[in-house]
Write an enzyme that holds these catalytic residues in place. Structure first.
Site, PDB file in Angstrom:
ATOM      1  N   ASP A   1       0.925  -1.019   0.208  1.00  0.00           N
ATOM      2  CA  ASP A   1       0.355  -0.074  -0.425  1.00  0.00           C
ATOM      3  C   ASP A   1       1.114   1.227  -0.209  1.00  0.00           C
ATOM      4  OD1 ASP A   1      -1.358   2.042   1.300  1.00  0.00           O
ATOM      5  OD2 ASP A   1      -3.117   0.824   1.390  1.00  0.00           O
TER       6      ASP A   1
ATOM      7  N   ASP B   1     -14.029 -14.096  -7.509  1.00  0.00           N
ATOM      8  CA  ASP B   1     -15.617 -13.665  -7.007  1.00  0.00           C
ATOM      9  C   ASP B   1     -16.088 -12.409  -7.760  1.00  0.00           C
ATOM     10  OD1 ASP B   1     -17.745 -13.983  -5.303  1.00  0.00           O
ATOM     11  OD2 ASP B   1     -17.225 -11.752  -5.185  1.00  0.00           O
TER      12      ASP B   1
ATOM     13  N   GLU C   1     -19.506  -9.045 -16.275  1.00  0.00           N
ATOM     14  CA  GLU C   1     -20.920  -9.740 -15.473  1.00  0.00           C
ATOM     15  C   GLU C   1     -21.924  -9.136 -15.712  1.00  0.00           C
ATOM     16  OE1 GLU C   1     -19.396  -8.718 -11.391  1.00  0.00           O
ATOM     17  OE2 GLU C   1     -17.215  -8.866 -11.199  1.00  0.00           O
TER      18      GLU C   1
ATOM     19  N   HIS D   1     -19.724 -12.905  -7.262  1.00  0.00           N
ATOM     20  CA  HIS D   1     -19.875 -11.704  -7.071  1.00  0.00           C
ATOM     21  C   HIS D   1     -20.674 -12.075  -6.182  1.00  0.00           C
ATOM     22  CE1 HIS D   1     -18.569  -7.204  -8.107  1.00  0.00           C
ATOM     23  NE2 HIS D   1     -19.077  -7.401  -6.981  1.00  0.00           N
TER      24      HIS D   1
END
Length: 336
Positions: free
Chosen positions: A185, A269, A274, A293
């Protein structure tokens, strides 16, 4: 706000207890949620919109047409981390703050991410399919023991991309399983997590982790963050988990790595398109675990976004600073 009871129009799924609390000082109008994702202007709610001082919506779109029907509107609450269902510019022009509900699904997304991780490394989905298809026979009662051998988590290294709300919760779960954790990060200092995890450069995470889990937000800077070069750094026996956003990983590079079995496996996921098409190649690969998802599919998410929405409304009513306003800068500029 005046002492007059405001009118709150709620079209999002909403917790009954939170709605009752709002009803102590406001008129609360609850409309059955839909999954259509259409403009509120198209739902036949002209009378309700005309009275509303506050709109709380999740999938319904609060666009210019809806705002035109809501002359008394003073606050919009989008039950999303980002107000993708709200026309921010149109609200800003009208001086209407738009509050969001960040982190509403962080806990359950971390749960699903870790469940997907475990299902992937222990071949849970593949073994269940094999069992249901009647493959376990007395001829070789120990076949599944050999066929579905996986890895344990204790002492392994989990690489977490993104040390935000979900990444921090995944870290906590990983430590509970005795894992070592590396975090990428760029906005966090090296000692952000103390002894719990090391914040290191991306290449170090990709090369050093036994499992990499993706939790960075999708933005121009992170789209395609993992390309062919980064994926090539992974160990051949490592796993890749993505319950964040598909576009963080370059699709062509990912498919090549999976197709050629350059890593041990992956769990997803989220997908580039989609709903995923029936002819998508990834459905035919035997080294991936897939879920549709569902990371945020939990009643607990409704309870959390209801709590956050109620807090935003309470701050607005008290004329305090409303938390998590997406168009605060635009409103301040207009007021200057």
């Amino acid at each position: 706000m005046t002492d007059q009871r405001p009118t709150i129009l709620i079209t999002a799924p909403f917790d009954d207890v939170a709605a009752a609390a709002l009803g102590e000082y406001a008129e609360v109008i609850r409309i059955e949620p839909t999954l259509a994702g259409d403009s509120l202007a198209a739902r036949g709610l002209e009378a309700e919109l005309g009275r509303a001082n506050v709109i709380v919506a999740e999938l319904d779109v609060v666009d210019g047409a809806a705002l035109d029907l809501a002359p008394n509107l003073q606050l919009v609450v989008s039950c999303r981390a980002k107000p993708v269902n709200v026309d921010l510019e149109a609200c800003s022009v009208r001086g209407i703050p738009v509050a969001t509900t960040p982190g509403r699904n962080a806990e359950v997304t971390a749960d699903l991410s870790f469940a997907l991780l475990m299902a992937t490394v222990r071949h849970v989905s593949a073994s269940e399919r094999w069992l249901r298809e009647g493959n376990w026979t007395a001829d070789d009662v120990f076949e599944p023991y050999e066929r579905f051998r996986g890895i344990g988590l204790g002492g392994r290294t989990l690489g977490i991309l993104g040390g935000g709300a979900v990444g921090r919760r995944v870290l906590r779960r990983a430590r509970g399983f005795g894992m070592n954790v590396l975090v990428y990060d760029p906005f966090l200092p090296a000692d952000a997590f103390g002894d719990e995890a090391s914040v290191v450069p991306l290449d170090e995470v990709m090369a050093g982790a036994d499992i990499v889990s993706v939790h960075v937000p999708l933005m121009p800077e992170t789209e395609g963050l993992l390309g062919a070069r980064e994926l090539a750094l992974m160990k051949p026996d490592a796993y890749l988990i993505n319950a964040g956003r598909a576009a963080i990983i370059d699709e062509d590079a990912l498919m090549e790595v999976l197709r050629e079995h350059r890593i041990a496996g992956a769990g997803f996921d989220v997908f580039y398109r989609e709903p995923i098409g029936r002819d998508e190649e990834i459905l035919a690969l035997d080294n991936v675990t897939l879920t549709p998802h569902i990371a945020g599919a939990s009643d607990d998410v409704v309870a959390e976004h209801s709590r956050l929405a109620a807090a935003a409304i309470a701050a607005w009513r008290a004329e305090d600073s409303i938390p998590s306003v997406a168009n605060r800068a635009a409103l301040e500029t207009a007021a200057a």
